[in-house]
Scaffold this active site. Structure first.
Site, PDB file in Angstrom:
ATOM      1  N   GLY A   1       0.944  -1.182  -0.089  1.00 19.50           N
ATOM      2  CA  GLY A   1      -0.043  -0.018   0.162  1.00 19.50           C
ATOM      3  C   GLY A   1       0.766   1.149   0.094  1.00 19.50           C
ATOM      4  O   GLY A   1       0.509   2.218  -0.564  1.00 19.50           O
ATOM      5  N   THR A   2       1.878   1.292   0.806  1.00 19.90           N
ATOM      6  CA  THR A   2       2.824   2.501   0.698  1.00 19.90           C
ATOM      7  C   THR A   2       3.197   2.834  -0.563  1.00 19.90           C
ATOM      8  O   THR A   2       3.279   3.912  -0.989  1.00 19.90           O
ATOM      9  CB  THR A   2       4.122   2.060   1.895  1.00 19.90           C
ATOM     10  OG1 THR A   2       3.228   1.651   3.014  1.00 19.90           O
ATOM     11  CG2 THR A   2       4.792   3.320   2.029  1.00 19.90           C
TER      12      THR A   2
ATOM     13  N   ASN B   1      -7.124   4.294   9.527  1.00 19.05           N
ATOM     14  CA  ASN B   1      -6.889   3.071   9.948  1.00 19.05           C
ATOM     15  C   ASN B   1      -6.763   2.988  11.310  1.00 19.05           C
ATOM     16  O   ASN B   1      -6.871   1.826  12.143  1.00 19.05           O
ATOM     17  CB  ASN B   1      -5.156   2.971   9.527  1.00 19.05           C
ATOM     18  CG  ASN B   1      -4.441   3.957   9.769  1.00 19.05           C
ATOM     19  OD1 ASN B   1      -4.764   4.956   9.383  1.00 19.05           O
ATOM     20  ND2 ASN B   1      -3.563   3.757  10.540  1.00 19.05           N
TER      21      ASN B   1
ATOM     22  N   GLN C   1      -7.443   0.694   3.857  1.00 14.89           N
ATOM     23  CA  GLN C   1      -8.362   0.170   4.941  1.00 14.89           C
ATOM     24  C   GLN C   1      -9.907   0.072   4.554  1.00 14.89           C
ATOM     25  O   GLN C   1     -10.722  -0.875   5.144  1.00 14.89           O
ATOM     26  CB  GLN C   1      -8.175   1.006   6.192  1.00 14.89           C
ATOM     27  CG  GLN C   1      -7.041   0.950   6.841  1.00 14.89           C
ATOM     28  CD  GLN C   1      -6.797  -0.196   7.516  1.00 14.89           C
ATOM     29  OE1 GLN C   1      -7.330  -1.390   7.715  1.00 14.89           O
ATOM     30  NE2 GLN C   1      -5.492  -0.419   7.866  1.00 14.89           N
TER      31      GLN C   1
ATOM     32  N   SER D   1      -4.049  -2.618  -0.847  1.00 13.24           N
ATOM     33  CA  SER D   1      -2.919  -3.463  -0.169  1.00 13.24           C
ATOM     34  C   SER D   1      -3.431  -4.928   0.077  1.00 13.24           C
ATOM     35  O   SER D   1      -4.373  -5.163   0.690  1.00 13.24           O
ATOM     36  CB  SER D   1      -2.534  -2.958   1.152  1.00 13.24           C
ATOM     37  OG  SER D   1      -1.264  -3.664   1.629  1.00 13.24           O
ATOM     38  N   GLY D   2      -2.438  -5.947  -0.341  1.00 16.76           N
ATOM     39  CA  GLY D   2      -3.163  -7.282  -0.330  1.00 16.76           C
ATOM     40  C   GLY D   2      -3.151  -7.678   1.256  1.00 16.76           C
ATOM     41  O   GLY D   2      -4.448  -8.368   1.508  1.00 16.76           O
ATOM     42  N   HIS D   3      -2.171  -7.322   1.994  1.00 19.45           N
ATOM     43  CA  HIS D   3      -2.288  -7.875   3.511  1.00 19.45           C
ATOM     44  C   HIS D   3      -3.427  -7.470   4.341  1.00 19.45           C
ATOM     45  O   HIS D   3      -3.787  -7.887   5.535  1.00 19.45           O
ATOM     46  CB  HIS D   3      -0.907  -7.986   4.198  1.00 19.45           C
ATOM     47  CG  HIS D   3      -0.747  -6.486   4.667  1.00 19.45           C
ATOM     48  ND1 HIS D   3      -0.649  -6.458   6.035  1.00 19.45           N
ATOM     49  CD2 HIS D   3      -0.115  -5.547   4.097  1.00 19.45           C
ATOM     50  CE1 HIS D   3      -0.140  -5.096   6.113  1.00 19.45           C
ATOM     51  NE2 HIS D   3       0.073  -4.564   4.911  1.00 19.45           N
TER      52      HIS D   3
ATOM     53  N   THR E   1      10.237  -7.504 -11.701  1.00 23.46           N
ATOM     54  CA  THR E   1       9.262  -8.747 -12.207  1.00 23.46           C
ATOM     55  C   THR E   1       8.471  -9.012 -11.068  1.00 23.46           C
ATOM     56  O   THR E   1       8.681  -8.828  -9.819  1.00 23.46           O
ATOM     57  CB  THR E   1      10.351 -10.187 -12.038  1.00 23.46           C
ATOM     58  OG1 THR E   1      11.346  -9.869 -12.939  1.00 23.46           O
ATOM     59  CG2 THR E   1       9.825 -11.542 -12.385  1.00 23.46           C
TER      60      THR E   1
ATOM     61  N   CYS F   1       5.319   4.109  21.349  1.00 21.40           N
ATOM     62  CA  CYS F   1       6.466   4.247  22.395  1.00 21.40           C
ATOM     63  C   CYS F   1       7.466   4.854  21.429  1.00 21.40           C
ATOM     64  O   CYS F   1       8.285   4.087  20.811  1.00 21.40           O
ATOM     65  CB  CYS F   1       6.962   2.975  23.004  1.00 21.40           C
ATOM     66  SG  CYS F   1       7.781   3.217  24.454  1.00 21.40           S
TER      67      CYS F   1
END
Ligand code: PLP
Length: 385
Positions: free
Chosen positions: A71-72, A150, A178, A198-200, A236, A324
């Site tokens: 996605g980035t 998100n 998202q 994005s796939g994940h 590729t 953090c």
């Protein structure tokens, strides 16, 4: 350890059907889709099928889809393409609550001489539409606004924004990483120029994404190299993952109704259960215009990180709204932009569900979390019951 996974906006489990679709392309069908021989050509045809499935899922044409690495990369490619195609324009516009994939790129571009506008949001995370309209100028090269946040799941009115921006001759990109798979989506009806996914986040593997580029939109590649993706992204292709993403898009289309009914029902049950059981807790973000799978809840006077650690011991995986950084707990830029008070922003937890969550899991969280909050508050010098 059995885990109760409610962190699906971070990443999702790869669907078994997706794994099954991918496996032959690691072993038997390892060919390069660009090869001239029949063996590679067979792989090339599967790649094309995945492109057709991905396109169909968002209402695009196959040739409007460029496969990327994440996605980035889709976000970066879109924004760079827009500014490269409009070299005379030096103003770029986004919101204050974008994912770092867009936010940090805008900050980087501002150091390179671009005038950047970050449109504010209100207490519910809704975009200031008036500020947006007033900020559009003849010098604006691109507007990039996320479809769904998100952290809070809040939706921006992309169908209203896209024509407003494009009517002024400005390129409009949306980060829909998202939103895809959680709400119905039609790029043509929405009228966007470019859209990232994005796939994940949709039960495909990590390391694959896609960028929709509307036919007619000026484009220049970000990754310059071979002729892959019709010269629009060298390198590729990640064949197996792309085939997995095509399958994931098919599944997501079948599951949209489940998202809006079953997943939403579980999310609402979790939200109500926690708000009822924990005093001084509240939902962050517009509860009407929100993804069906996400809730961001603040438990005042406790630290999100402590809640996460204690939930982790019980196998509950969620996220906190603070990160953090260099030893200090910095509340999320999204909650700060919304004006969530410090005491609440620090104790915010994001729960993001998927079709794989069960009612038993939700009951488990509702049973286990309230005593955790009570225990942490007992230790807090600021908590007054
Ligand atoms: N945009 C949004 C809104 C996201 O939530 C994410 C990931 O969390 C990204 C972009 C980046 O996607 P990726 O991890 O595929 O690079």
């Amino acid at each position: 350890m059995d885990v109760v996974y409610v962190d699906n906006n971070a990443t999702t489990r790869v669907a078994p059907e997706v794994i099954e679709a991918m496996l032959p392309y690691f072993g038997q069908w390892f060919g390069n889709p660009s090869s001239m021989h029949t063996f590679g050509g067979t792989v090339g045809r599967k790649l094309q099928e995945a492109r057709e499935k991905t396109a169909a899922f968002i209402g695009a044409q196959p040739e409007e889809i460029i496969f990327t690495g994440c996605g980035t990369e889709s976000d970066s490619t879109a924004i760079h393409a827009a500014i490269a195609s409009n070299p005379e324009k030096k103003h770029i516009l986004t919101s204050r609550v974008e994912h770092p994939a867009v936010k940090n790129l805008f900050e980087h571009l501002s150091k390179k001489g671009y005038r950047t506008t970050f449109i504010p949001v209100d207490r519910q995370g809704r975009l200031d539409m008036e500020a947006l309209e007033k900020s559009l100028t003849e010098d604006t090269a691109v507007v990039s606004l996320m479809w769904a946040n998100n952290e809070t799941g809040v939706l921006f009115p992309i169908e209203t924004i896209a024509p407003m921006v494009r009517d002024r001759g400005i390129v409009f990109h949306t980060d829909a990483v998202q939103a895809v798979g959680k709400i119905p989506m039609d790029v043509k009806a929405a009228g966007v120029d470019m859209l990232s996914l994005s796939g994940h986040k949709i039960h495909a593997p990590k390391g694959v994404g896609a960028l929709y580029v509307r036919k007619g939109v000026k484009y220049s590649p970000f990754l310059i190299g071979g002729h892959q993706e019709r010269g629009r992204r060298g390198g590729t292709e990640n064949v197996a993952s792309i085939i997995g993403m095509g399958r994931a898009c098919e599944l997501a289309a079948d599951h949209l109704k489940m998202q809006s009914e079953r997943v939403r029902g579980l999310r609402d049950k979790l939200e109500k259960g926690l708000l009822d059981a924990v005093p001084k807790s509240m939902v962050n973000g517009d509860r009407e215009n929100r993804l069906p799978n996400t809730t961001n809840i603040s438990f005042e006077y406790v630290e999100g990180e402590s809640i996460l650690l204690m939930m982790d011991r019980l196998g509950i995986c969620a996220s906190s709204g603070s990160a953090c950084t260099s030893g200090s707990l910095e509340p999320s830029h999204v909650l700060r932009a919304m004006g969530v008070p410090f005491t609440a922003a620090h104790g915010s937890i994001r729960f993001s569900l998927s079709i794989y969550n069960t009612e038993q899991e939700i009951d488990f969280i509702i049973e286990k979390l309230p005593p955790i909050i009570a225990k942490l508050r007992e230790m807090s010098p600021f908590w007054k019951p």
